[in-house]
Design a protein around this motif. Structure first.
Motif, PDB file in Angstrom:
ATOM      1  N   LEU A 148      -7.068  30.302   2.948  1.00  0.00           N
ATOM      2  CA  LEU A 148      -6.633  29.533   1.782  1.00  0.00           C
ATOM      3  C   LEU A 148      -7.766  29.228   0.810  1.00  0.00           C
ATOM      4  O   LEU A 148      -7.525  28.730  -0.284  1.00  0.00           O
ATOM      5  N   GLY A 149      -8.979  29.446   1.215  1.00  0.00           N
ATOM      6  CA  GLY A 149     -10.108  29.191   0.321  1.00  0.00           C
ATOM      7  C   GLY A 149     -10.550  27.740   0.281  1.00  0.00           C
ATOM      8  O   GLY A 149     -11.441  27.386  -0.492  1.00  0.00           O
ATOM      9  N   PHE A 150      -9.944  26.875   1.097  1.00  0.00           N
ATOM     10  CA  PHE A 150     -10.331  25.470   1.164  1.00  0.00           C
ATOM     11  C   PHE A 150      -9.966  24.950   2.544  1.00  0.00           C
ATOM     12  O   PHE A 150      -9.313  25.639   3.341  1.00  0.00           O
ATOM     13  N   ARG A 151     -10.364  23.703   2.838  1.00  0.00           N
ATOM     14  CA  ARG A 151     -10.046  23.080   4.125  1.00  0.00           C
ATOM     15  C   ARG A 151      -9.176  21.854   3.896  1.00  0.00           C
ATOM     16  O   ARG A 151      -9.562  20.932   3.166  1.00  0.00           O
ATOM     17  N   ALA A 152      -8.002  21.855   4.514  1.00  0.00           N
ATOM     18  CA  ALA A 152      -7.051  20.766   4.303  1.00  0.00           C
ATOM     19  C   ALA A 152      -7.215  19.626   5.301  1.00  0.00           C
ATOM     20  O   ALA A 152      -6.691  18.538   5.080  1.00  0.00           O
ATOM     21  N   ASP A 153      -7.931  19.874   6.403  1.00  0.00           N
ATOM     22  CA  ASP A 153      -8.081  18.813   7.396  1.00  0.00           C
ATOM     23  C   ASP A 153      -8.950  17.686   6.833  1.00  0.00           C
ATOM     24  O   ASP A 153      -9.865  17.920   6.038  1.00  0.00           O
ATOM     25  N   HIS A 154      -8.675  16.471   7.233  1.00  0.00           N
ATOM     26  CA  HIS A 154      -9.422  15.281   6.822  1.00  0.00           C
ATOM     27  C   HIS A 154      -9.379  15.061   5.310  1.00  0.00           C
ATOM     28  O   HIS A 154     -10.346  14.578   4.712  1.00  0.00           O
ATOM     29  N   VAL A 155      -8.258  15.429   4.687  1.00  0.00           N
ATOM     30  CA  VAL A 155      -8.101  15.203   3.247  1.00  0.00           C
ATOM     31  C   VAL A 155      -6.811  14.414   3.018  1.00  0.00           C
ATOM     32  O   VAL A 155      -5.755  14.774   3.538  1.00  0.00           O
ATOM     33  N   VAL A 156      -6.918  13.336   2.245  1.00  0.00           N
ATOM     34  CA  VAL A 156      -5.765  12.519   1.859  1.00  0.00           C
ATOM     35  C   VAL A 156      -5.533  12.705   0.370  1.00  0.00           C
ATOM     36  O   VAL A 156      -6.476  12.668  -0.428  1.00  0.00           O
ATOM     37  N   GLY A 157      -4.286  12.918  -0.006  1.00  0.00           N
ATOM     38  CA  GLY A 157      -3.925  13.034  -1.411  1.00  0.00           C
ATOM     39  C   GLY A 157      -3.233  11.768  -1.891  1.00  0.00           C
ATOM     40  O   GLY A 157      -2.428  11.182  -1.171  1.00  0.00           O
ATOM     41  N   VAL A 158      -3.558  11.358  -3.111  1.00  0.00           N
ATOM     42  CA  VAL A 158      -2.930  10.183  -3.714  1.00  0.00           C
ATOM     43  C   VAL A 158      -2.367  10.626  -5.061  1.00  0.00           C
ATOM     44  O   VAL A 158      -3.120  10.852  -6.014  1.00  0.00           O
ATOM     45  N   ARG A 159      -1.052  10.765  -5.116  1.00  0.00           N
ATOM     46  CA  ARG A 159      -0.407  11.218  -6.359  1.00  0.00           C
ATOM     47  C   ARG A 159       0.137   9.989  -7.091  1.00  0.00           C
ATOM     48  O   ARG A 159       1.013   9.286  -6.599  1.00  0.00           O
TER      49      ARG A 159
END
Length: 471
Positions: A124-135
């Motif tokens: 995917l070209g990035f790492r999604a683990d340990h990431v929180v999104g705030v929309r």
């Protein structure tokens, strides 16, 4: 009918116990808003179908038994060979049909499973683990009534989030990875005339690539020095370099895309914008500080379990503005949702295939056991004449092996035709994937012959003295 009723009763236990487990395992949170329950009409239909099956498959032999030929029957079994052969062929045909159907279902499940593994293995070209999104939604009126600007709100939230224990970095973006395309524009590179290629435009803050751990192939990431009064800069992805610069190093080139001329200062690895199985399109990133209004999505990389910080992040946002709506989620959870339809299809078809394989194995074992019971006299004679256990085992298993071979051949032909329907659901594998077409039949053969070996082992323990008295 007794067998059908017992089977239907046992079958009703599966949805009663399996539905809660399936709902718990379903990755899509959308199912929480759907009323999924055991439907009375559906249960009545399936129960009636089970009972109808008992009637249908019991009626034919019942009619045959109700019209016996007394003359033939009194001749010590003479003249019954034709009827026995006919019944044997019918039993064998049913088992072959079960094996063929099981193979078709197993082949479909195997293809979907292979496709899912290929999809999950996509870089995917990035790492999604340990990431929180705030929309964020639209800022509340209370914030503007206090005389604040939108940039001050996002600056305050970002500053407070960065100070939280367990937070490694914080950045802003208008669209998350795999979140779609926010806006696009035609592009012009250096002195070339404006092209017809549309590029995706992305506004991100400093440290965005560091926060999502997107790989910077060449040049640099954006920094706090890339302010609104600084020279306009941009970062492009690898797809941009391939399609518009023929794969050359993009750093130092000038690009016009929906605004002023910008100097390309970096190149990042491709990150899919739409889905895992959709290749990344050319993309131009520019600093949020140079793009007017700040982006509405915040990404937070954590040093600890991100799920444990969701409540803290929500509370921090409300401290800045209690009326501000915010959707908070883990990026890994969002990625799981994107793969959920394919995963659900593979799991459901796999469950049906497993049931079909078990039924086929049980049917084969039943037929072999029936044949063993009717050949007890013959087996006893063979043993009395010197046949060993291995000879008897090969004899009985050989009958099962012939049924398995016919079922597998018919199933392979059916699978070639049926699996083409799944082509639109597959990624990275073809509808005639050689690995699946080799492994799945081997699995079915092993299971089926294992089922046939159970009554075959019983046949090897036949006592010839008892067997010769059998008839």
């Amino acid at each position: 009918m007794v067998l059908a009723i017992l089977g239907a009763a046992a079958g009703l236990v599966v949805p009663a116990l399996g539905l809660p487990l399936f709902m718990h395992a379903a990755p899509l949170r959308a199912v929480e808003a759907v009323d999924v329950h055991l439907n009375t009409a559906v249960l009545a239909f399936t129960t009636g179908l089970a009972l109808l099956t008992g009637v249908a498959f019991g009626l034919a032999p019942a009619l045959t038994a109700s019209r016996p030929n007394l003359v033939v029957g009194l001749k010590s079994g003479a003249g019954q060979a034709g009827t026995a052969v006919h019944r044997a062929r019918l039993r064998s045909g049913l088992v072959v049909a079960e094996l063929a159907a099981a193979l078709v279902l197993l082949m479909g499940a195997g293809l979907l499973a292979r496709s899912l593994l290929q999809l999950l293995a996509v870089d995917l070209g990035f790492r999604a683990d340990h990431v929180v999104g705030v929309r964020m939604g639209r800022l509340s009126k209370s914030w503007f009534l206090q005389g604040h600007a939108r940039s001050e709100f996002y600056g305050a939230v970002r500053e407070r989030l960065a100070a939280l224990p367990g937070v490694a970095s914080v950045a802003l973006t208008d669209v998350l990875p795999l979140g779609g395309i926010a806006r696009s524009s035609t592009v012009r590179v250096d002195d070339a005339p404006p092209g017809s290629v549309d590029v995706s435009l992305r506004a991100v803050s400093a440290d965005y690539f560091k926060t999502v751990e997107a790989t910077v192939i060449a040049g640099r990431d954006f920094t706090l020095a890339d302010r609104s009064d600084a020279a306009p800069v941009a970062v492009v992805n690898a797809a941009f370099a391939r399609e518009l610069l023929h794969g050359s190093d993009p750093v130092g080139h000038q690009v016009w895309a929906g605004g002023p001329s910008r100097t390309i200062v970096g190149e990042v690895k491709d990150v899919p914008q739409l889905a895992r199985d959709v290749p990344a399109a050319p993309e131009v990133f520019f600093p949020a500080a140079q793009g007017g209004e700040p982006p509405r999505t915040i990404v937070v990389r954590t040093k600890v379990d991100p799920a444990g910080l969701v409540a803290t992040i929500r509370r921090t946002v409300q401290e800045v503005d209690p009326d501000q709506p915010a959707q908070i989620f883990t990026l890994a959870g969002e990625l799981a949702k994107s793969a959920a339809p394919r995963r659900d299809s593979a799991v459901l078809l796999g469950a049906f295939a497993l049931v079909a394989m078990v039924l086929a194995a049980v049917g084969l074992a039943g037929v072999i056991a029936y044949l063993v019971a009717h050949r007890t006299h013959e087996i006893g004679v063979r043993v009395a004449l010197g046949a060993g256990r291995g000879d008897v085992l090969r004899l009985v298993v050989g009958d099962g092996a012939r049924l398995v071979a016919v079922g597998v051949v018919i199933g392979l032909v059916g699978a070639v035709a049926v699996t083409r329907v799944l082509s639109s659901l597959l990624y990275g594998v073809t509808a005639t994937d050689p690995v699946t077409f080799l492994v799945v039949p081997l699995v079915l053969v092993v299971v089926a012959l294992g089922a046939a070996a159970v009554p075959a082992r019983r046949a090897t323990r036949v006592d010839p003295v008892v067997a010769l008295r059998y008839e």
